[in-house]
Design a protein around this motif. Structure first.
Motif, PDB file in Angstrom:
ATOM      1  N   LEU A 160       6.454   7.024  18.362  1.00  0.00           N
ATOM      2  CA  LEU A 160       5.077   6.602  18.118  1.00  0.00           C
ATOM      3  C   LEU A 160       5.045   5.898  16.759  1.00  0.00           C
ATOM      4  CD1 LEU A 160       2.133   6.674  19.153  1.00  0.00           C
ATOM      5  CD2 LEU A 160       1.824   8.742  17.765  1.00  0.00           C
ATOM      6  N   THR A 161       4.790   4.599  16.775  1.00  0.00           N
ATOM      7  CA  THR A 161       4.759   3.801  15.549  1.00  0.00           C
ATOM      8  C   THR A 161       3.321   3.672  15.064  1.00  0.00           C
ATOM      9  OG1 THR A 161       6.696   2.541  16.294  1.00  0.00           O
ATOM     10  CG2 THR A 161       5.387   1.604  14.501  1.00  0.00           C
ATOM     11  N   ILE A 162       3.074   4.141  13.853  1.00  0.00           N
ATOM     12  CA  ILE A 162       1.729   4.150  13.291  1.00  0.00           C
ATOM     13  C   ILE A 162       1.691   3.221  12.078  1.00  0.00           C
ATOM     14  CG2 ILE A 162      -0.139   5.567  12.344  1.00  0.00           C
ATOM     15  CD1 ILE A 162       1.159   7.990  13.681  1.00  0.00           C
ATOM     16  N   GLY A 163       0.709   2.332  12.048  1.00  0.00           N
ATOM     17  CA  GLY A 163       0.551   1.418  10.934  1.00  0.00           C
ATOM     18  C   GLY A 163      -0.428   1.960   9.907  1.00  0.00           C
ATOM     19  N   ALA A 164      -0.217   1.597   8.634  1.00  0.00           N
ATOM     20  CA  ALA A 164      -1.126   1.956   7.552  1.00  0.00           C
ATOM     21  C   ALA A 164      -0.979   0.933   6.437  1.00  0.00           C
ATOM     22  CB  ALA A 164      -0.831   3.354   7.020  1.00  0.00           C
ATOM     23  N   ASP A 165      -2.041   0.786   5.652  1.00  0.00           N
ATOM     24  CA  ASP A 165      -1.980  -0.117   4.506  1.00  0.00           C
ATOM     25  C   ASP A 165      -1.038   0.480   3.453  1.00  0.00           C
ATOM     26  OD1 ASP A 165      -2.514  -2.289   2.933  1.00  0.00           O
ATOM     27  OD2 ASP A 165      -4.601  -1.767   2.507  1.00  0.00           O
ATOM     28  N   ASN A 166      -0.523  -0.375   2.589  1.00  0.00           N
ATOM     29  CA  ASN A 166       0.395   0.066   1.546  1.00  0.00           C
ATOM     30  C   ASN A 166       0.100  -0.698   0.263  1.00  0.00           C
ATOM     31  OD1 ASN A 166       2.611   1.379   0.377  1.00  0.00           O
ATOM     32  ND2 ASN A 166       4.062  -0.190   1.021  1.00  0.00           N
ATOM     33  N   PRO A 167      -0.279  -0.035  -0.822  1.00  0.00           N
ATOM     34  CA  PRO A 167      -0.258   1.404  -1.033  1.00  0.00           C
ATOM     35  C   PRO A 167      -1.287   2.164  -0.191  1.00  0.00           C
ATOM     36  CG  PRO A 167      -0.316   0.224  -3.128  1.00  0.00           C
ATOM     37  CD  PRO A 167      -0.627  -0.764  -2.054  1.00  0.00           C
ATOM     38  N   ALA A 168      -0.953   3.420   0.058  1.00  0.00           N
ATOM     39  CA  ALA A 168      -1.839   4.360   0.747  1.00  0.00           C
ATOM     40  C   ALA A 168      -2.296   5.385  -0.278  1.00  0.00           C
ATOM     41  CB  ALA A 168      -1.091   5.052   1.884  1.00  0.00           C
ATOM     42  N   PRO A 228       2.582  -4.740  15.394  1.00  0.00           N
ATOM     43  CA  PRO A 228       3.853  -4.039  15.197  1.00  0.00           C
ATOM     44  C   PRO A 228       3.683  -2.529  15.198  1.00  0.00           C
ATOM     45  CG  PRO A 228       3.006  -4.710  13.070  1.00  0.00           C
ATOM     46  CD  PRO A 228       2.006  -5.198  14.106  1.00  0.00           C
ATOM     47  N   PHE A 229       2.534  -2.047  15.678  1.00  0.00           N
ATOM     48  CA  PHE A 229       2.253  -0.616  15.691  1.00  0.00           C
ATOM     49  C   PHE A 229       1.643  -0.229  17.031  1.00  0.00           C
ATOM     50  CE2 PHE A 229      -1.261  -2.881  13.488  1.00  0.00           C
ATOM     51  CZ  PHE A 229      -2.289  -2.669  14.385  1.00  0.00           C
ATOM     52  N   ASP A 230       1.727   1.082  17.330  1.00  0.00           N
ATOM     53  CA  ASP A 230       1.050   1.609  18.517  1.00  0.00           C
ATOM     54  C   ASP A 230      -0.411   1.895  18.209  1.00  0.00           C
ATOM     55  OD1 ASP A 230       3.338   1.626  20.294  1.00  0.00           O
ATOM     56  OD2 ASP A 230       4.117   3.238  19.022  1.00  0.00           O
ATOM     57  N   PHE A 231      -0.674   2.455  17.030  1.00  0.00           N
ATOM     58  CA  PHE A 231      -2.030   2.462  16.502  1.00  0.00           C
ATOM     59  C   PHE A 231      -1.990   2.405  14.980  1.00  0.00           C
ATOM     60  CE2 PHE A 231      -1.587   7.226  17.033  1.00  0.00           C
ATOM     61  CZ  PHE A 231      -1.850   7.626  15.725  1.00  0.00           C
ATOM     62  N   TYR A 232      -3.129   2.024  14.408  1.00  0.00           N
ATOM     63  CA  TYR A 232      -3.235   1.810  12.969  1.00  0.00           C
ATOM     64  C   TYR A 232      -4.349   2.686  12.430  1.00  0.00           C
ATOM     65  CZ  TYR A 232      -3.887  -0.845   8.559  1.00  0.00           C
ATOM     66  OH  TYR A 232      -3.979  -1.233   7.255  1.00  0.00           O
ATOM     67  N   ILE A 233      -4.129   3.274  11.254  1.00  0.00           N
ATOM     68  CA  ILE A 233      -5.150   4.147  10.678  1.00  0.00           C
ATOM     69  C   ILE A 233      -5.215   3.939   9.162  1.00  0.00           C
ATOM     70  CG2 ILE A 233      -3.501   6.078  10.614  1.00  0.00           C
ATOM     71  CD1 ILE A 233      -5.963   7.954  11.044  1.00  0.00           C
ATOM     72  N   THR A 234      -6.238   3.203   8.713  1.00  0.00           N
ATOM     73  CA  THR A 234      -6.526   3.046   7.285  1.00  0.00           C
ATOM     74  C   THR A 234      -7.988   2.651   7.126  1.00  0.00           C
ATOM     75  OG1 THR A 234      -4.248   2.378   6.753  1.00  0.00           O
ATOM     76  CG2 THR A 234      -5.898   1.971   5.077  1.00  0.00           C
ATOM     77  N   VAL A 240       1.244  -2.189   7.106  1.00  0.00           N
ATOM     78  CA  VAL A 240       0.543  -3.376   7.616  1.00  0.00           C
ATOM     79  C   VAL A 240      -0.697  -3.590   6.749  1.00  0.00           C
ATOM     80  CG1 VAL A 240      -0.671  -4.411   9.575  1.00  0.00           C
ATOM     81  CG2 VAL A 240       1.333  -2.964   9.985  1.00  0.00           C
ATOM     82  N   PRO A 241      -0.893  -4.781   6.179  1.00  0.00           N
ATOM     83  CA  PRO A 241      -2.088  -5.020   5.369  1.00  0.00           C
ATOM     84  C   PRO A 241      -3.366  -4.768   6.173  1.00  0.00           C
ATOM     85  CG  PRO A 241      -0.491  -6.774   5.021  1.00  0.00           C
ATOM     86  CD  PRO A 241       0.016  -5.937   6.174  1.00  0.00           C
ATOM     87  N   PHE A 242      -4.369  -4.240   5.502  1.00  0.00           N
ATOM     88  CA  PHE A 242      -5.639  -3.873   6.135  1.00  0.00           C
ATOM     89  C   PHE A 242      -6.205  -4.996   6.997  1.00  0.00           C
ATOM     90  CE2 PHE A 242     -10.290  -3.831   6.055  1.00  0.00           C
ATOM     91  CZ  PHE A 242     -10.591  -2.538   6.451  1.00  0.00           C
ATOM     92  N   ASN A 243      -6.329  -6.205   6.429  1.00  0.00           N
ATOM     93  CA  ASN A 243      -6.955  -7.305   7.160  1.00  0.00           C
ATOM     94  C   ASN A 243      -6.134  -7.759   8.366  1.00  0.00           C
ATOM     95  OD1 ASN A 243      -9.193  -7.386   5.483  1.00  0.00           O
ATOM     96  ND2 ASN A 243      -8.318  -8.917   4.116  1.00  0.00           N
ATOM     97  N   ASN A 244      -4.831  -7.517   8.334  1.00  0.00           N
ATOM     98  CA  ASN A 244      -3.978  -7.890   9.469  1.00  0.00           C
ATOM     99  C   ASN A 244      -4.127  -6.931  10.640  1.00  0.00           C
ATOM    100  OD1 ASN A 244      -3.077  -9.866   7.779  1.00  0.00           O
ATOM    101  ND2 ASN A 244      -0.962  -9.145   7.646  1.00  0.00           N
ATOM    102  N   SER A 245      -4.623  -5.742  10.363  1.00  0.00           N
ATOM    103  CA  SER A 245      -4.660  -4.712  11.407  1.00  0.00           C
ATOM    104  C   SER A 245      -5.546  -5.106  12.576  1.00  0.00           C
ATOM    105  CB  SER A 245      -5.134  -3.381  10.818  1.00  0.00           C
ATOM    106  OG  SER A 245      -6.502  -3.451  10.428  1.00  0.00           O
ATOM    107  N   TYR A 246      -6.644  -5.780  12.293  1.00  0.00           N
ATOM    108  CA  TYR A 246      -7.588  -6.138  13.357  1.00  0.00           C
ATOM    109  C   TYR A 246      -7.618  -7.645  13.635  1.00  0.00           C
ATOM    110  CZ  TYR A 246     -10.522  -6.868   9.203  1.00  0.00           C
ATOM    111  OH  TYR A 246     -11.008  -7.259   7.978  1.00  0.00           O
ATOM    112  N   ALA A 247      -6.680  -8.385  13.057  1.00  0.00           N
ATOM    113  CA  ALA A 247      -6.587  -9.819  13.329  1.00  0.00           C
ATOM    114  C   ALA A 247      -5.981 -10.037  14.718  1.00  0.00           C
ATOM    115  CB  ALA A 247      -5.724 -10.489  12.263  1.00  0.00           C
TER     116      ALA A 247
END
Length: 292
Positions: free
Chosen positions: A50-58, A119-125, A107-114
């Motif tokens: 399960l690949t999870i995306g998040a902004d960095n820094p977190a 590159p993720f199964d789901f993203y949480i930030t 994954v940068p925040f703005n890229n998550s919903y573009a």
């Protein structure tokens, strides 16, 4: 929330519970997966993982733990500490994934919903559901309902404001592409055009430097900003939700078959009390006045 020393968190009452926790909270025992959502049947970015995306820094209070796994900065999502990391692992457990089968990717925040392949199964930030965003991606059900808040500095004229109308004469700012910025434009409607920043870190820096009088962020972030990042910071107040409640949701590839499964997982976590428990642990709230 940028470049804060996490060691300071232990000194802050509103976030003391974050620093005090030495390990990720254990979610209630869950069945091995959800009917109709077996791991073998899920279309995953990487098979069996399960690949999870998040902004960095977190940052706390959403993520916690000292950086241990490169390339993560400030906080390490693999720690399971912080509200969003803990929720992500709780969802993974409901889906039948062991901790070792969870992979985090920055994954940068703005890229998550573009638009485009994810590159993720789901993203949480802290991504708020917005209809225009949902045209390009799937959103899960809520894992957190949001209040926006205004942060200023003690001893400054903005510190005495008690109403939304009173904010109109001040210079405000927020991170680009956030509902915090939308709140400034659509709710506060200041006389001076607000400043927009690529990151919340830049917005906080502008506040500290006196470039702006206040920033708008979600309430848990406001607690962190005033507790750790801005020594003389003050929560001026929180804004009431107008209309439909603002909510954070997991972001998924548009049309992802996994969306149905994570929604079922979230339903379980709300029903069995896990979500409420994690909010008490990681999002300890101090009082914040209402801006009317």
């Amino acid at each position: 929330m940028r470049k804060a020393l996490l060691a300071l968190v232990a000194l802050v009452p509103v976030l003391a519970v974050v620093a005090a926790a030495s390990a990720a909270p254990a979610a209630p025992a869950a069945p091995a997966g959800i009917p109709g959502c077996s791991i073998d049947s899920l279309k995953l970015v990487e098979g069996g993982v399960l690949t999870i995306g998040a902004d960095n820094p977190a940052f706390p209070p959403w993520f916690g733990g000292d950086e241990k796994t490169k390339p993560w900065k400030v906080s390490d999502p693999y720690s399971g500490k912080g509200y969003e990391s803990a929720v992500a692992y709780a969802v993974a457990k409901q889906l039948g994934f062991a901790r070792a089968e969870v992979k985090w990717t920055p994954v940068p925040f703005n890229n998550s919903y573009a638009p485009g392949k994810k590159p993720f199964d789901f993203y949480i930030t802290q991504v708020s559901y917005k209809p225009e965003r949902a045209k390009a991606v799937d959103f899960s059900k809520s894992y957190y309902f949001v209040n926006q808040a205004v942060v200023g500095r003690k001893g400054k004229p903005i510190a005495s404001v008690r109403s939304v109308a009173g904010l109109k004469r001040f210079k405000l700012g927020a991170q680009l592409g956030t509902t915090s910025y939308d709140t400034i434009v659509d709710v506060i409607k200041p006389a001076t055009k607000p400043l927009v920043f690529d990151t919340n870190d830049a917005a906080v820096k502008a506040l500290k430097n006196g470039q702006i009088d206040g920033i708008v962020v979600d309430l848990p972030t406001a607690f962190f900003v005033t507790a750790v990042q801005v020594p003389d910071g003050k929560i001026i107040g929180k804004l009431a939700t107008r209309g439909t409640k603002e909510r954070f949701g997991l972001v998924l590839q548009k049309g992802s078959p996994l969306t149905r499964c994570v929604n079922k997982a979230l339903d379980r976590l709300w029903a069995n009390g896990t979500i409420g428990n994690l909010q008490r642990i990681w999002l300890a709230r101090a009082g914040a006045p209402d801006l009317r």
